[in-house]
Design a protein around this motif. Structure first.
Motif, PDB file in Angstrom:
ATOM      1  N   ALA A   1      13.469   4.957  -2.048  1.00  0.00           N
ATOM      2  CA  ALA A   1      13.427   4.961  -3.508  1.00  0.00           C
ATOM      3  C   ALA A   1      13.775   3.582  -4.057  1.00  0.00           C
ATOM      4  CB  ALA A   1      14.381   6.009  -4.054  1.00  0.00           C
ATOM      5  N   GLY A   2      12.832   2.970  -4.754  1.00  0.00           N
ATOM      6  CA  GLY A   2      13.047   1.664  -5.339  1.00  0.00           C
ATOM      7  C   GLY A   2      12.948   0.512  -4.358  1.00  0.00           C
ATOM      8  N   GLY A   3      12.623   0.817  -3.084  1.00  0.00           N
ATOM      9  CA  GLY A   3      12.538  -0.219  -2.052  1.00  0.00           C
ATOM     10  C   GLY A   3      11.134  -0.782  -1.909  1.00  0.00           C
ATOM     11  N   ARG A   4      11.029  -1.830  -1.122  1.00  0.00           N
ATOM     12  CA  ARG A   4       9.738  -2.468  -0.887  1.00  0.00           C
ATOM     13  C   ARG A   4       8.898  -1.624   0.064  1.00  0.00           C
ATOM     14  NH1 ARG A   4       6.737  -6.033   2.244  1.00  0.00           N
ATOM     15  NH2 ARG A   4       5.644  -7.657   1.064  1.00  0.00           N
ATOM     16  N   ILE A   5       7.650  -1.429  -0.284  1.00  0.00           N
ATOM     17  CA  ILE A   5       6.721  -0.663   0.545  1.00  0.00           C
ATOM     18  C   ILE A   5       6.310  -1.509   1.747  1.00  0.00           C
ATOM     19  CG2 ILE A   5       4.437   0.416   0.600  1.00  0.00           C
ATOM     20  CD1 ILE A   5       4.853   1.170  -2.342  1.00  0.00           C
ATOM     21  N   ALA A   6       6.332  -0.908   2.924  1.00  0.00           N
ATOM     22  CA  ALA A   6       6.043  -1.626   4.166  1.00  0.00           C
ATOM     23  C   ALA A   6       4.558  -1.946   4.301  1.00  0.00           C
ATOM     24  CB  ALA A   6       6.507  -0.785   5.355  1.00  0.00           C
ATOM     25  N   ASP A   7       4.254  -2.953   5.116  1.00  0.00           N
ATOM     26  CA  ASP A   7       2.869  -3.374   5.320  1.00  0.00           C
ATOM     27  C   ASP A   7       1.995  -2.260   5.884  1.00  0.00           C
ATOM     28  OD1 ASP A   7       3.452  -5.884   4.359  1.00  0.00           O
ATOM     29  OD2 ASP A   7       3.640  -6.814   6.335  1.00  0.00           O
ATOM     30  N   SER A   8       2.598  -1.341   6.619  1.00  0.00           N
ATOM     31  CA  SER A   8       1.798  -0.244   7.189  1.00  0.00           C
ATOM     32  C   SER A   8       1.182   0.637   6.102  1.00  0.00           C
ATOM     33  CB  SER A   8       2.648   0.612   8.135  1.00  0.00           C
ATOM     34  OG  SER A   8       3.797   1.105   7.473  1.00  0.00           O
ATOM     35  N   GLN A   9       1.784   0.677   4.913  1.00  0.00           N
ATOM     36  CA  GLN A   9       1.243   1.472   3.810  1.00  0.00           C
ATOM     37  C   GLN A   9       0.341   0.667   2.879  1.00  0.00           C
ATOM     38  OE1 GLN A   9       4.705   2.510   4.751  1.00  0.00           O
ATOM     39  NE2 GLN A   9       3.341   3.906   5.836  1.00  0.00           N
ATOM     40  N   VAL A  10       0.290  -0.650   3.061  1.00  0.00           N
ATOM     41  CA  VAL A  10      -0.472  -1.537   2.180  1.00  0.00           C
ATOM     42  C   VAL A  10      -1.970  -1.448   2.483  1.00  0.00           C
ATOM     43  CG1 VAL A  10      -0.847  -3.984   1.578  1.00  0.00           C
ATOM     44  CG2 VAL A  10       1.479  -3.080   1.843  1.00  0.00           C
ATOM     45  N   PHE A  11      -2.780  -1.642   1.457  1.00  0.00           N
ATOM     46  CA  PHE A  11      -4.235  -1.579   1.585  1.00  0.00           C
ATOM     47  C   PHE A  11      -4.749  -2.676   2.514  1.00  0.00           C
ATOM     48  CE2 PHE A  11      -8.618  -2.233  -0.146  1.00  0.00           C
ATOM     49  CZ  PHE A  11      -9.079  -0.941   0.037  1.00  0.00           C
ATOM     50  N   ASN A  12      -5.885  -2.406   3.153  1.00  0.00           N
ATOM     51  CA  ASN A  12      -6.539  -3.391   4.016  1.00  0.00           C
ATOM     52  C   ASN A  12      -7.837  -3.815   3.339  1.00  0.00           C
ATOM     53  OD1 ASN A  12      -7.196  -5.043   6.138  1.00  0.00           O
ATOM     54  ND2 ASN A  12      -7.988  -3.403   7.431  1.00  0.00           N
ATOM     55  N   GLY A  13      -7.758  -4.894   2.563  1.00  0.00           N
ATOM     56  CA  GLY A  13      -8.902  -5.361   1.787  1.00  0.00           C
ATOM     57  C   GLY A  13      -8.418  -6.036   0.512  1.00  0.00           C
ATOM     58  N   PHE A  14      -9.346  -6.618  -0.261  1.00  0.00           N
ATOM     59  CA  PHE A  14      -8.983  -7.306  -1.509  1.00  0.00           C
ATOM     60  C   PHE A  14      -7.945  -8.404  -1.267  1.00  0.00           C
ATOM     61  CE2 PHE A  14      -9.930  -3.214  -4.098  1.00  0.00           C
ATOM     62  CZ  PHE A  14     -11.294  -3.466  -4.007  1.00  0.00           C
ATOM     63  N   GLY A  15      -7.945  -9.005  -0.065  1.00  0.00           N
ATOM     64  CA  GLY A  15      -6.980 -10.038   0.247  1.00  0.00           C
ATOM     65  C   GLY A  15      -5.700  -9.527   0.869  1.00  0.00           C
ATOM     66  N   CYS A  16      -5.573  -8.216   1.016  1.00  0.00           N
ATOM     67  CA  CYS A  16      -4.394  -7.619   1.659  1.00  0.00           C
ATOM     68  C   CYS A  16      -4.765  -7.222   3.092  1.00  0.00           C
ATOM     69  CB  CYS A  16      -3.914  -6.393   0.893  1.00  0.00           C
ATOM     70  SG  CYS A  16      -3.276  -6.769  -0.752  1.00  0.00           S
ATOM     71  N   LYS A  17      -3.789  -7.271   3.981  1.00  0.00           N
ATOM     72  CA  LYS A  17      -4.039  -6.956   5.387  1.00  0.00           C
ATOM     73  C   LYS A  17      -3.001  -5.947   5.886  1.00  0.00           C
ATOM     74  CE  LYS A  17      -6.196 -11.389   6.406  1.00  0.00           C
ATOM     75  NZ  LYS A  17      -6.171 -12.629   7.247  1.00  0.00           N
TER      76      LYS A  17
END
Length: 199
Positions: free
Chosen positions: A49-65
């Protein structure tokens, strides 16, 4: 004289009743939002809650990996009368004027109290029978992780709604905003989790 005293007494009583009603209407319980439900909570082993979302949940595309894996979720204490759940993930900070819908799931059975990581991938078939994933602002059904423009971190709200109907009556190609509207009209309560992500 007696009639005057009687009128004054009635007037004072009415004033007292009105004041009591006004105070009651302004009490914390009365001011609580209609969609709140005492004890109804949403948690995740992947997002604090209120923490930074990990890269594993981040989108793959639009400059994100990122891994673009939907987070594992669990919930408890839904309100009495719950017949199904709907899950909506939204970024209100996206520069669109209306935010960005990242995940839309509805018709989750009332007997379900968790989703495994990766359930947002339509190819994995990890959702319970009957559950439907709606179209997000990426243009397709399924989970699409955070990928904001560079700058200040965005807020990503996961909101689980307890519904008073077993199934939502919405078109198969309904927009996320339309589904959100229908969800709110049938809501008995809401549990919420918010994570942050920026780049």
């Amino acid at each position: 004289m007696r009639r005057t005293v009687w009128r004054v007494g009635v007037g004072l009583a009415a004033t007292a009743l009105a004041t009591t009603a006004l105070v009651a209407s302004q009490s914390p319980a009365a001011r609580a939002p209609a969609d709140s439900a005492s004890g109804f909570t949403l948690a995740s082993a992947d997002i604090s809650a209120g923490g930074r979302i990990a890269d594993s949940q981040v989108f793959n595309g639009f400059g994100c990996k990122g891994g673009n894996v939907s987070p594992a979720l669990s919930w408890s204490n839904p309100p009495a009368g719950t017949k199904s759940f709907a899950l909506l993930m939204h970024d209100p900070d996206a520069p669109t004027g209306s935010g960005w819908w990242h995940w839309v799931v509805y018709n989750l059975p009332a007997s379900v109290s968790s989703l495994p990581a990766g359930a947002g991938d339509p190819q994995k078939n990890l959702l319970p029978a009957g559950a439907v994933q709606g179209r997000t602002d990426f243009g397709t059904p399924g989970y699409g992780g955070p990928c904001p423009p560079p700058g200040k971190p965005h807020r990503y709200y996961l909101r689980l709604y307890a519904l008073k109907v077993a199934k939502l009556d919405v078109p198969a190609d309904a927009t996320a905003a339309y589904i959100g509207f229908m969800v709110r009209t049938q809501s008995l309560g809401k549990a919420e989790l918010m994570g942050l992500y920026g780049r």
